[in-house]
Motif scaffolding. Sequence first.
Motif, PDB file in Angstrom:
ATOM      1  N   TYR A   1      43.270   1.159 -47.178  1.00 60.20           N
ATOM      2  CA  TYR A   1      42.540   1.589 -48.378  1.00 60.20           C
ATOM      3  C   TYR A   1      42.527   3.115 -48.485  1.00 60.20           C
ATOM      4  O   TYR A   1      42.837   3.685 -49.538  1.00 60.20           O
ATOM      5  CB  TYR A   1      41.108   1.053 -48.319  1.00 60.20           C
ATOM      6  CG  TYR A   1      40.292   1.358 -49.548  1.00 60.20           C
ATOM      7  CD1 TYR A   1      40.252   0.473 -50.619  1.00 60.20           C
ATOM      8  CD2 TYR A   1      39.560   2.538 -49.650  1.00 60.20           C
ATOM      9  CE1 TYR A   1      39.504   0.755 -51.749  1.00 60.20           C
ATOM     10  CE2 TYR A   1      38.809   2.835 -50.772  1.00 60.20           C
ATOM     11  CZ  TYR A   1      38.785   1.934 -51.816  1.00 60.20           C
ATOM     12  OH  TYR A   1      38.041   2.235 -52.937  1.00 60.20           O
ATOM     13  N   ALA A   2      42.177   3.763 -47.404  1.00 65.98           N
ATOM     14  CA  ALA A   2      42.152   5.233 -47.414  1.00 65.98           C
ATOM     15  C   ALA A   2      43.558   5.794 -47.597  1.00 65.98           C
ATOM     16  O   ALA A   2      43.748   6.827 -48.244  1.00 65.98           O
ATOM     17  CB  ALA A   2      41.528   5.759 -46.127  1.00 65.98           C
ATOM     18  N   GLY A   3      44.542   5.107 -47.017  1.00 61.89           N
ATOM     19  CA  GLY A   3      45.925   5.541 -47.188  1.00 61.89           C
ATOM     20  C   GLY A   3      46.305   5.616 -48.659  1.00 61.89           C
ATOM     21  O   GLY A   3      46.872   6.607 -49.132  1.00 61.89           O
ATOM     22  N   LYS A   4      45.952   4.566 -49.389  1.00 65.02           N
ATOM     23  CA  LYS A   4      46.269   4.523 -50.818  1.00 65.02           C
ATOM     24  C   LYS A   4      45.436   5.537 -51.597  1.00 65.02           C
ATOM     25  O   LYS A   4      45.951   6.288 -52.427  1.00 65.02           O
ATOM     26  CB  LYS A   4      45.991   3.113 -51.342  1.00 65.02           C
ATOM     27  CG  LYS A   4      46.159   2.942 -52.849  1.00 65.02           C
ATOM     28  CD  LYS A   4      46.067   1.459 -53.229  1.00 65.02           C
ATOM     29  CE  LYS A   4      46.279   1.248 -54.710  1.00 65.02           C
ATOM     30  NZ  LYS A   4      45.179   1.760 -55.531  1.00 65.02           N
ATOM     31  N   GLN A   5      44.160   5.550 -51.307  1.00 66.94           N
ATOM     32  CA  GLN A   5      43.222   6.395 -52.063  1.00 66.94           C
ATOM     33  C   GLN A   5      43.550   7.884 -51.926  1.00 66.94           C
ATOM     34  O   GLN A   5      43.457   8.632 -52.884  1.00 66.94           O
ATOM     35  CB  GLN A   5      41.813   6.138 -51.496  1.00 66.94           C
ATOM     36  CG  GLN A   5      40.685   6.667 -52.327  1.00 66.94           C
ATOM     37  CD  GLN A   5      40.320   5.689 -53.432  1.00 66.94           C
ATOM     38  OE1 GLN A   5      41.044   4.745 -53.718  1.00 66.94           O
ATOM     39  NE2 GLN A   5      39.200   5.947 -54.069  1.00 66.94           N
ATOM     40  N   PHE A   6      43.929   8.306 -50.731  1.00 70.21           N
ATOM     41  CA  PHE A   6      44.060   9.735 -50.455  1.00 70.21           C
ATOM     42  C   PHE A   6      45.480  10.142 -50.075  1.00 70.21           C
ATOM     43  O   PHE A   6      45.691  11.263 -49.610  1.00 70.21           O
ATOM     44  CB  PHE A   6      43.080  10.139 -49.340  1.00 70.21           C
ATOM     45  CG  PHE A   6      41.663   9.735 -49.603  1.00 70.21           C
ATOM     46  CD1 PHE A   6      40.975  10.234 -50.706  1.00 70.21           C
ATOM     47  CD2 PHE A   6      41.006   8.833 -48.773  1.00 70.21           C
ATOM     48  CE1 PHE A   6      39.669   9.842 -50.961  1.00 70.21           C
ATOM     49  CE2 PHE A   6      39.699   8.439 -49.012  1.00 70.21           C
ATOM     50  CZ  PHE A   6      39.027   8.938 -50.112  1.00 70.21           C
ATOM     51  N   ASP A   7      46.430   9.224 -50.240  1.00 66.71           N
ATOM     52  CA  ASP A   7      47.831   9.528 -49.936  1.00 66.71           C
ATOM     53  C   ASP A   7      48.005  10.001 -48.490  1.00 66.71           C
ATOM     54  O   ASP A   7      48.529  11.087 -48.224  1.00 66.71           O
ATOM     55  CB  ASP A   7      48.361  10.580 -50.928  1.00 66.71           C
ATOM     56  CG  ASP A   7      49.886  10.641 -50.904  1.00 66.71           C
ATOM     57  OD1 ASP A   7      50.519   9.710 -50.371  1.00 66.71           O
ATOM     58  OD2 ASP A   7      50.434  11.642 -51.411  1.00 66.71           O
ATOM     59  N   ILE A   8      47.549   9.162 -47.570  1.00 70.68           N
ATOM     60  CA  ILE A   8      47.606   9.459 -46.134  1.00 70.68           C
ATOM     61  C   ILE A   8      48.643   8.539 -45.491  1.00 70.68           C
ATOM     62  O   ILE A   8      48.723   7.367 -45.855  1.00 70.68           O
ATOM     63  CB  ILE A   8      46.225   9.180 -45.488  1.00 70.68           C
ATOM     64  CG1 ILE A   8      45.143  10.071 -46.104  1.00 70.68           C
ATOM     65  CG2 ILE A   8      46.271   9.386 -43.970  1.00 70.68           C
ATOM     66  CD1 ILE A   8      43.738   9.703 -45.681  1.00 70.68           C
ATOM     67  N   PRO A   9      49.430   9.045 -44.545  1.00 70.29           N
ATOM     68  CA  PRO A   9      50.367   8.152 -43.838  1.00 70.29           C
ATOM     69  C   PRO A   9      49.602   7.030 -43.120  1.00 70.29           C
ATOM     70  O   PRO A   9      48.658   7.316 -42.380  1.00 70.29           O
ATOM     71  CB  PRO A   9      51.044   9.070 -42.808  1.00 70.29           C
ATOM     72  CG  PRO A   9      50.833  10.464 -43.323  1.00 70.29           C
ATOM     73  CD  PRO A   9      49.546  10.439 -44.088  1.00 70.29           C
ATOM     74  N   VAL A  10      50.007   5.785 -43.370  1.00 73.78           N
ATOM     75  CA  VAL A  10      49.357   4.659 -42.679  1.00 73.78           C
ATOM     76  C   VAL A  10      50.295   4.113 -41.623  1.00 73.78           C
ATOM     77  O   VAL A  10      51.507   4.019 -41.840  1.00 73.78           O
ATOM     78  CB  VAL A  10      48.927   3.519 -43.633  1.00 73.78           C
ATOM     79  CG1 VAL A  10      47.637   3.861 -44.332  1.00 73.78           C
ATOM     80  CG2 VAL A  10      50.006   3.182 -44.634  1.00 73.78           C
ATOM     81  N   ILE A  11      49.729   3.770 -40.499  1.00 76.30           N
ATOM     82  CA  ILE A  11      50.530   3.286 -39.390  1.00 76.30           C
ATOM     83  C   ILE A  11      49.845   2.079 -38.750  1.00 76.30           C
ATOM     84  O   ILE A  11      48.668   1.842 -38.960  1.00 76.30           O
ATOM     85  CB  ILE A  11      50.733   4.384 -38.320  1.00 76.30           C
ATOM     86  CG1 ILE A  11      49.459   5.244 -38.170  1.00 76.30           C
ATOM     87  CG2 ILE A  11      51.883   5.299 -38.633  1.00 76.30           C
ATOM     88  CD1 ILE A  11      48.345   4.643 -37.498  1.00 76.30           C
ATOM     89  N   GLY A  12      50.624   1.310 -38.001  1.00 75.86           N
ATOM     90  CA  GLY A  12      50.028   0.138 -37.370  1.00 75.86           C
ATOM     91  C   GLY A  12      50.953  -0.446 -36.345  1.00 75.86           C
ATOM     92  O   GLY A  12      52.175  -0.333 -36.477  1.00 75.86           O
ATOM     93  N   THR A  13      50.388  -1.048 -35.316  1.00 75.99           N
ATOM     94  CA  THR A  13      51.198  -1.657 -34.269  1.00 75.99           C
ATOM     95  C   THR A  13      50.998  -3.175 -34.339  1.00 75.99           C
ATOM     96  O   THR A  13      51.374  -3.793 -35.319  1.00 75.99           O
ATOM     97  CB  THR A  13      50.811  -1.076 -32.897  1.00 75.99           C
ATOM     98  OG1 THR A  13      49.452  -1.383 -32.610  1.00 75.99           O
ATOM     99  CG2 THR A  13      50.995   0.435 -32.884  1.00 75.99           C
ATOM    100  N   MET A  14      50.444  -3.761 -33.325  1.00 73.79           N
ATOM    101  CA  MET A  14      50.144  -5.195 -33.300  1.00 73.79           C
ATOM    102  C   MET A  14      48.875  -5.370 -32.490  1.00 73.79           C
ATOM    103  O   MET A  14      48.463  -4.475 -31.762  1.00 73.79           O
ATOM    104  CB  MET A  14      51.279  -5.958 -32.619  1.00 73.79           C
ATOM    105  CG  MET A  14      51.493  -5.518 -31.158  1.00 73.79           C
ATOM    106  SD  MET A  14      52.656  -6.531 -30.236  1.00 73.79           S
ATOM    107  CE  MET A  14      54.146  -6.289 -31.130  1.00 73.79           C
ATOM    108  N   SER A  15      48.241  -6.540 -32.608  1.00 69.43           N
ATOM    109  CA  SER A  15      47.029  -6.798 -31.817  1.00 69.43           C
ATOM    110  C   SER A  15      47.351  -7.776 -30.698  1.00 69.43           C
ATOM    111  O   SER A  15      48.436  -8.362 -30.660  1.00 69.43           O
ATOM    112  CB  SER A  15      45.930  -7.363 -32.709  1.00 69.43           C
ATOM    113  OG  SER A  15      46.199  -8.714 -33.021  1.00 69.43           O
ATOM    114  N   HIS A  16      46.378  -7.981 -29.811  1.00 71.70           N
ATOM    115  CA  HIS A  16      46.552  -8.978 -28.753  1.00 71.70           C
ATOM    116  C   HIS A  16      46.777 -10.361 -29.342  1.00 71.70           C
ATOM    117  O   HIS A  16      47.480 -11.179 -28.754  1.00 71.70           O
ATOM    118  CB  HIS A  16      45.324  -8.983 -27.831  1.00 71.70           C
ATOM    119  CG  HIS A  16      45.133  -7.679 -27.107  1.00 71.70           C
ATOM    120  ND1 HIS A  16      44.035  -6.876 -27.281  1.00 71.70           N
ATOM    121  CD2 HIS A  16      45.931  -7.028 -26.220  1.00 71.70           C
ATOM    122  CE1 HIS A  16      44.148  -5.791 -26.520  1.00 71.70           C
ATOM    123  NE2 HIS A  16      45.292  -5.860 -25.884  1.00 71.70           N
ATOM    124  N   ALA A  17      46.181 -10.618 -30.499  1.00 74.35           N
ATOM    125  CA  ALA A  17      46.329 -11.948 -31.096  1.00 74.35           C
ATOM    126  C   ALA A  17      47.799 -12.264 -31.380  1.00 74.35           C
ATOM    127  O   ALA A  17      48.250 -13.394 -31.206  1.00 74.35           O
ATOM    128  CB  ALA A  17      45.509 -12.037 -32.385  1.00 74.35           C
TER     129      ALA A  17
END
Lengths: 468, 468
Positions: free
Chosen positions: B182-198
């Motif tokens: 949400y913040a990435g879209k709102q403020f044009d911030i690079p969004v990143i993500g890996t994976m969870s234990h699930a």
Amino acid sequence: MLNPQLYTDLYQLRMMQGYFHAGMDKTPACFDYFFRQNPFNGGYVVFAGLETLLEQIEALCFDPESLEYLAQLGFAKDFLAYLKGFRFQGDLLAVPEGEVVFPNTPILQARGHLAETQLIETFLLNTLNFQSLIATKAARMRDVAGERTLLDFGLRRAQGLGGIHATRAAMIGGFNGTSNVYAGKQFDIPVIGTMSHAWVQAFESELSAFRAFVNEHAKHSVLLIDTYNTLKQGLPAAIQVAHEMQQQGQDLQGVRLDSGDLAYLSRKVRQQLDQAGLQHVKIVVSNKLDEYLINSLIQQKAPIDSFAVGTRLVTGHGSPALDGVYKLAQIGDKATLKVSENMAKTTLPGKKIVYRYLNNEGQLYADAIGIDGQSAPCTIHHPIHALQQCPLKDLKHEKLLKTVITKGKRQTQKQRLVDIAAWSTQRRKQLDPEYHRFNHPHTYKVGLSQALKQQRDQHLQQHALLPC
Amino acid sequence: MLNPQLYTDLYQLRMMQGYFHAGMDKTPACFDYFFRQNPFNGGYVVFAGLETLLEQIEALCFDPESLEYLAQLGFAKDFLAYLKGFRFQGDLLAVPEGEVVFPNTPILQARGHLAETQLIETFLLNTLNFQSLIATKAARMRDVAGERTLLDFGLRRAQGLGGIHATRAAMIGGFNGTSNVYAGKQFDIPVIGTMSHAWVQAFESELSAFRAFVNEHAKHSVLLIDTYNTLKQGLPAAIQVAHEMQQQGQDLQGVRLDSGDLAYLSRKVRQQLDQAGLQHVKIVVSNKLDEYLINSLIQQKAPIDSFAVGTRLVTGHGSPALDGVYKLAQIGDKATLKVSENMAKTTLPGKKIVYRYLNNEGQLYADAIGIDGQSAPCTIHHPIHALQQCPLKDLKHEKLLKTVITKGKRQTQKQRLVDIAAWSTQRRKQLDPEYHRFNHPHTYKVGLSQALKQQRDQHLQQHALLPC
């Protein structure tokens, strides 16, 4: 934010696309929500945020603007088409909002397809962790405040828009009202307000400021008396105005102290008010209050009627986050767990049932976590210390988790905040004073059934996963 | 929330109605925003939230639904009609967003009619206090992280919707990206993500989980290797997958550690990756990080490339609120102040000007607070200790406050977050290392001009308001 479509961690969507492309999105899954430690070194948590969460889940869908943004982030076209039709279709079981809960007990379970149960993790944690934290902080103040009035004045120091739900949660924890107009409207909460120092400074004198205020707001006439000198100027002016009001058949509602030694000043103010025949005028105090200061003021017999609490309520001062987690317990027909070198962080595998036991006085006694479908056990085992057991024979018990969503459809009526708060008050009374204590509170018993313990231990052994 | 019409304390509206009926709503007024103490026992604050505030002020108006609610609360009809046409028409002066600021310096001034300058208080404080707090917390991590990557992973433990602006503020303090979509879209911030234990648990084995993930997200392939046993299972599986990727001309991006001794594990992981010819694979760590732990890991020469920081960033762990206040300084042509027994809480009267002095190396040296219109003083006086003075001769100076709104109209272009962050980085470099220190940092000099000091002292004496 009602629809939390993007209020999530990116990895939830990345994993969801992965499940979708691997043909696993429809694999049945079960996640548990629980926390590991009581905040504030306390003895309990007040569970809050459920109603907000249910609204979020009902509202959850992806609109064209969000899908366009996700396309820019590189998500696949077929996955975006899938998201376009996405709705949560799973089941949710939860303890009632306002219930007192304890470390390790599953408070909520999501059962459904892997994709949908994975997606809700972030906003679920965001909502439940924060509201439970603040409801707990508020309840600790209620624990010591007795029947005195507790007011939330925290909006200006709240963590941004966190101020909205901080107020909601404070009410569940036993507050009486708020200064936060937005939350008042949103959640039907009594809103209250006095005046600021600026009002007093804007007039020629405190007397003229007070007169103008009661002229405008006689029914809400709480006068702030510490702008210049509380006892020599503010209080005499307030007393004069109170007498002028009496001549018109009106009552001054109260005076507020926002600085100085609140025990000393409240006593002096009460004496002078009483000597002036103004026994009906209440004393409201504010300034860096928390449960410890409220407790201290009451122990000092400070004649205070209302405590207006700000920063330390809405930010959960002392423990600004609840460590609640949401862990995969079952995938397909396979129970699963996360292993950790720290045994306290190893999760409990499989679908579960939770029983709560009451003692003969109807007070909360222990929680037993069992395997789903299992009847209430007669003994529970400590989750970590293998030799510790607790017998539960001849105790009444109840199922703690209730179905709140079935196949995406809500099964319960929307609850009014005032009813949630009333239920919470009742349940907190069913928790003995030892658990409410601030210093070294009693540890509430949460244990595993024999069957669940065996299942967990077998998993650890079978997979040779005991870390070394 | 763009339009903060009701995101306020009730008393602001009650006072506003009072000013309106007393014919004082159009009386000129000036308020100062400042704070009294650096959070985290630190040496500075990064000012953040200005752009958000400007958007709120531009959006501020009362819609029919809100007016209806206020009518229910008992507000007067003529006042509601007045609110219907209300817009902020005043002036706003502020330091640039991202600037480093210090206790007691006015950071922002609102000049306009009493009613409008009073009304904005609550949401102004809510916005600026929180974003400045988190930008400061982030900057402290940047202070020790050097050029390493800092990522915000805090949404699940953020204080409710406070998570939105926590992320924005973290970027101003020097973070590189966020998991918060949400913040990435709102403020044009690079969004990143890996994976969870699930994700790992959902597959038959870590190997199959890792293969499925890189098959889906090769460009974002950061594998979480601590689900079961980091060194014996997770890392070998990741190395195998990295080699398989190499055969297809792809590079594994990184591995993530989320538990255990991060110094020890990162060193072991780096060794084994290097021995496997995988020097390009980065190491990302998470788990209860803050500036102290990051500093410790770096001092131990842990070979970590990226720090993913959660709870302790977004909640401002250690000091969960900045104590910023907004105080009336001038009403009509009368300078005014709030007196306190605690001299540090006595405010500074009148419209002011603030100069910032730079030393010969161009580093920040001191702030002087003077009376509006006054030229830059050659000496400043300690705000409390009457005998302490500091000469400022021959130093370059600049005016610290810039006009951002004139008569309700914005005077500055909307700034991109990335530009605010770059400016902040530059200004923080202009602050010597002694002020960045965690333990007993140097105290930045903020003083009063002789004229302002006299004005303040005369006010205290004239009105015989020195409390005793």
